[in-house]
Design a protein around this motif. Structure first.
Motif, PDB file in Angstrom:
ATOM      1  N   ILE A  66      68.649-149.811  33.314  1.00 27.91           N
ATOM      2  CA  ILE A  66      67.318-149.175  32.888  1.00 27.91           C
ATOM      3  C   ILE A  66      67.345-147.692  33.335  1.00 27.91           C
ATOM      4  CG2 ILE A  66      64.749-149.226  33.346  1.00 27.91           C
ATOM      5  CD1 ILE A  66      64.831-152.030  33.079  1.00 27.91           C
ATOM      6  N   TYR A  67      67.858-147.696  34.511  1.00 28.23           N
ATOM      7  CA  TYR A  67      67.760-146.233  35.114  1.00 28.23           C
ATOM      8  C   TYR A  67      68.621-145.507  34.322  1.00 28.23           C
ATOM      9  CZ  TYR A  67      68.517-142.249  37.796  1.00 28.23           C
ATOM     10  OH  TYR A  67      68.638-140.828  38.125  1.00 28.23           O
ATOM     11  N   ALA A  68      70.086-145.938  33.922  1.00 24.83           N
ATOM     12  CA  ALA A  68      70.911-145.330  33.144  1.00 24.83           C
ATOM     13  C   ALA A  68      70.562-144.768  31.954  1.00 24.83           C
ATOM     14  CB  ALA A  68      72.340-146.099  33.028  1.00 24.83           C
ATOM     15  N   ASN A  69      69.648-145.720  31.305  1.00 18.73           N
ATOM     16  CA  ASN A  69      69.311-145.283  29.823  1.00 18.73           C
ATOM     17  C   ASN A  69      67.879-144.403  29.929  1.00 18.73           C
ATOM     18  OD1 ASN A  69      70.767-146.499  27.799  1.00 18.73           O
ATOM     19  ND2 ASN A  69      70.895-148.240  29.408  1.00 18.73           N
ATOM     20  N   ALA A  70      67.153-144.825  30.714  1.00 16.62           N
ATOM     21  CA  ALA A  70      65.820-144.006  30.754  1.00 16.62           C
ATOM     22  C   ALA A  70      65.740-142.907  31.594  1.00 16.62           C
ATOM     23  CB  ALA A  70      64.960-144.980  31.287  1.00 16.62           C
ATOM     24  N   CYS A  71      66.412-142.702  32.688  1.00 12.83           N
ATOM     25  CA  CYS A  71      66.162-141.768  33.594  1.00 12.83           C
ATOM     26  C   CYS A  71      67.510-140.891  34.012  1.00 12.83           C
ATOM     27  CB  CYS A  71      65.861-142.342  34.842  1.00 12.83           C
ATOM     28  SG  CYS A  71      64.657-144.067  34.808  1.00 12.83           S
ATOM     29  N   SER A  72      68.490-141.434  33.623  1.00 14.94           N
ATOM     30  CA  SER A  72      69.578-140.547  34.118  1.00 14.94           C
ATOM     31  C   SER A  72      69.467-139.268  33.465  1.00 14.94           C
ATOM     32  CB  SER A  72      70.649-141.347  34.234  1.00 14.94           C
ATOM     33  OG  SER A  72      71.235-141.424  32.837  1.00 14.94           O
ATOM     34  N   SER A  73      69.250-139.139  32.227  1.00 12.16           N
ATOM     35  CA  SER A  73      69.156-137.730  31.462  1.00 12.16           C
ATOM     36  C   SER A  73      68.415-136.882  32.205  1.00 12.16           C
ATOM     37  CB  SER A  73      68.758-138.083  30.003  1.00 12.16           C
ATOM     38  OG  SER A  73      67.258-138.645  30.204  1.00 12.16           O
ATOM     39  N   CYS A  74      67.528-137.003  32.890  1.00 12.12           N
ATOM     40  CA  CYS A  74      66.804-136.083  33.720  1.00 12.12           C
ATOM     41  C   CYS A  74      67.139-136.130  35.246  1.00 12.12           C
ATOM     42  CB  CYS A  74      65.140-136.175  33.580  1.00 12.12           C
ATOM     43  SG  CYS A  74      64.564-135.689  32.069  1.00 12.12           S
ATOM     44  N   HIS A  75      67.410-137.302  35.662  1.00  2.52           N
ATOM     45  CA  HIS A  75      67.450-137.247  37.113  1.00  2.52           C
ATOM     46  C   HIS A  75      68.876-137.530  37.590  1.00  2.52           C
ATOM     47  CE1 HIS A  75      63.381-137.067  38.170  1.00  2.52           C
ATOM     48  NE2 HIS A  75      63.056-138.246  37.190  1.00  2.52           N
ATOM     49  N   GLY A  76      70.026-137.693  36.693  1.00  4.16           N
ATOM     50  CA  GLY A  76      71.258-137.708  36.819  1.00  4.16           C
ATOM     51  C   GLY A  76      71.627-139.190  37.425  1.00  4.16           C
ATOM     52  N   GLU A  77      73.003-139.244  37.280  1.00  2.79           N
ATOM     53  CA  GLU A  77      73.539-140.513  37.739  1.00  2.79           C
ATOM     54  C   GLU A  77      73.248-141.107  39.020  1.00  2.79           C
ATOM     55  OE1 GLU A  77      78.138-141.727  37.518  1.00  2.79           O
ATOM     56  OE2 GLU A  77      77.709-140.345  36.056  1.00  2.79           O
ATOM     57  N   GLY A  78      72.719-142.214  39.165  1.00  2.00           N
ATOM     58  CA  GLY A  78      72.300-142.955  40.411  1.00  2.00           C
ATOM     59  C   GLY A  78      71.264-142.117  40.927  1.00  2.00           C
ATOM     60  N   GLY A  79      70.434-141.195  40.458  1.00  2.00           N
ATOM     61  CA  GLY A  79      69.392-140.395  40.992  1.00  2.00           C
ATOM     62  C   GLY A  79      69.812-139.116  41.699  1.00  2.00           C
ATOM     63  N   SER A  80      71.006-138.803  41.441  1.00  2.00           N
ATOM     64  CA  SER A  80      71.545-137.791  42.309  1.00  2.00           C
ATOM     65  C   SER A  80      71.266-136.368  41.620  1.00  2.00           C
ATOM     66  CB  SER A  80      73.087-137.913  42.087  1.00  2.00           C
ATOM     67  OG  SER A  80      73.635-137.686  40.759  1.00  2.00           O
ATOM     68  N   GLY A  81      70.371-136.349  40.485  1.00  2.00           N
ATOM     69  CA  GLY A  81      69.928-135.121  40.321  1.00  2.00           C
ATOM     70  C   GLY A  81      70.942-134.426  39.372  1.00  2.00           C
ATOM     71  N   LYS A  82      70.287-133.229  38.933  1.00  2.00           N
ATOM     72  CA  LYS A  82      71.078-132.393  37.889  1.00  2.00           C
ATOM     73  C   LYS A  82      71.435-131.249  38.654  1.00  2.00           C
ATOM     74  CE  LYS A  82      71.184-134.382  33.959  1.00  2.00           C
ATOM     75  NZ  LYS A  82      71.862-134.516  32.710  1.00  2.00           N
ATOM     76  N   PHE A  83      72.565-130.520  38.383  1.00  2.00           N
ATOM     77  CA  PHE A  83      72.925-129.386  39.133  1.00  2.00           C
ATOM     78  C   PHE A  83      72.981-129.866  40.637  1.00  2.00           C
ATOM     79  CE2 PHE A  83      70.659-128.448  35.131  1.00  2.00           C
ATOM     80  CZ  PHE A  83      71.798-128.353  34.076  1.00  2.00           C
ATOM     81  N   GLY A  84      73.237-130.748  41.152  1.00  2.00           N
ATOM     82  CA  GLY A  84      73.439-130.761  42.463  1.00  2.00           C
ATOM     83  C   GLY A  84      71.903-131.389  43.049  1.00  2.00           C
ATOM     84  N   ASN A 125      66.495-134.411  42.242  1.00  2.00           N
ATOM     85  CA  ASN A 125      67.492-135.617  42.926  1.00  2.00           C
ATOM     86  C   ASN A 125      66.246-136.407  43.309  1.00  2.00           C
ATOM     87  OD1 ASN A 125      68.364-137.030  44.972  1.00  2.00           O
ATOM     88  ND2 ASN A 125      70.040-135.562  45.502  1.00  2.00           N
ATOM     89  N   ILE A 126      66.435-137.854  42.977  1.00  2.00           N
ATOM     90  CA  ILE A 126      65.608-138.606  43.435  1.00  2.00           C
ATOM     91  C   ILE A 126      66.143-139.994  44.169  1.00  2.00           C
ATOM     92  CG2 ILE A 126      63.572-138.286  41.978  1.00  2.00           C
ATOM     93  CD1 ILE A 126      64.534-140.579  40.026  1.00  2.00           C
ATOM     94  N   ALA A 127      67.356-139.932  44.240  1.00  2.00           N
ATOM     95  CA  ALA A 127      68.033-141.095  45.177  1.00  2.00           C
ATOM     96  C   ALA A 127      67.459-141.112  46.746  1.00  2.00           C
ATOM     97  CB  ALA A 127      69.482-140.808  44.979  1.00  2.00           C
TER      98      ALA A 127
END
Ligand code: HEC
Length: 102
Positions: A37-55, A59-61
């Motif tokens: 669910i995370y990978a499909n719904a959230c990662s486009s904005c929050h990056g893989e595993g919540g690591s954020g975009k551009f560092g 970032n929400i991990a």
């Protein structure tokens, strides 16, 4: 400003924001776990595993927000973040738990 131009201005604003706003119609498929669910719904904005975009951006991990706050964010959206009405509470709790563990 006349009423009409005001209205036009508002609809333009809504149009501009609709790329990233209000409601996301993502619907989990039966059997998806929190990571899916995370990978499909959230990662486009929050990056893989919540690591954020551009560092660090978005970032929400391991966020400081409580499970309840994250669940509320997913179900009702944030200031900019869309709401996910098709993710049920149980699924939102599992995604929140997954994020806290990352
Ligand atoms: C369209 C982009 C987008 C998507 C998709 C998205 N988010 Fe967000 N998220 C944001 C933005 C932007 C913020 C920060 C501003 C706000 O509250 O709207 C945010 C904030 C958050 C926060 C609060 C972070 C903090 O520490 O303050 C959490 C938790 C969160 N999102 C979880 C999720 C989860 C879980 C998903 C998937 C179900 C998700 N987001 C999907 C854009 C998105």
């Amino acid at each position: 400003m006349t009423r009409m131009t005001k209205l036009a201005g508002i609809s333009l604003l809504v149009l501009l924001l609709s790329g990233c706003s209000e409601v996301n119609d993502f619907k989990p498929i039966a059997g998806m776990d929190a990571m899916d669910i995370y990978a499909n719904a959230c990662s486009s904005c929050h990056g893989e595993g919540g690591s954020g975009k551009f560092g660090i951006l978005l970032n929400i991990a391991g966020t400081d927000e409580s499970i309840d706050q994250i669940v509320d964010k997913v179900l009702n959206g944030g200031h900019i973040m869309p709401a996910f009405p098709n993710i049920d509470k149980q699924q939102a709790i599992s995604v929140a738990t997954y994020l806290k563990s990352e």
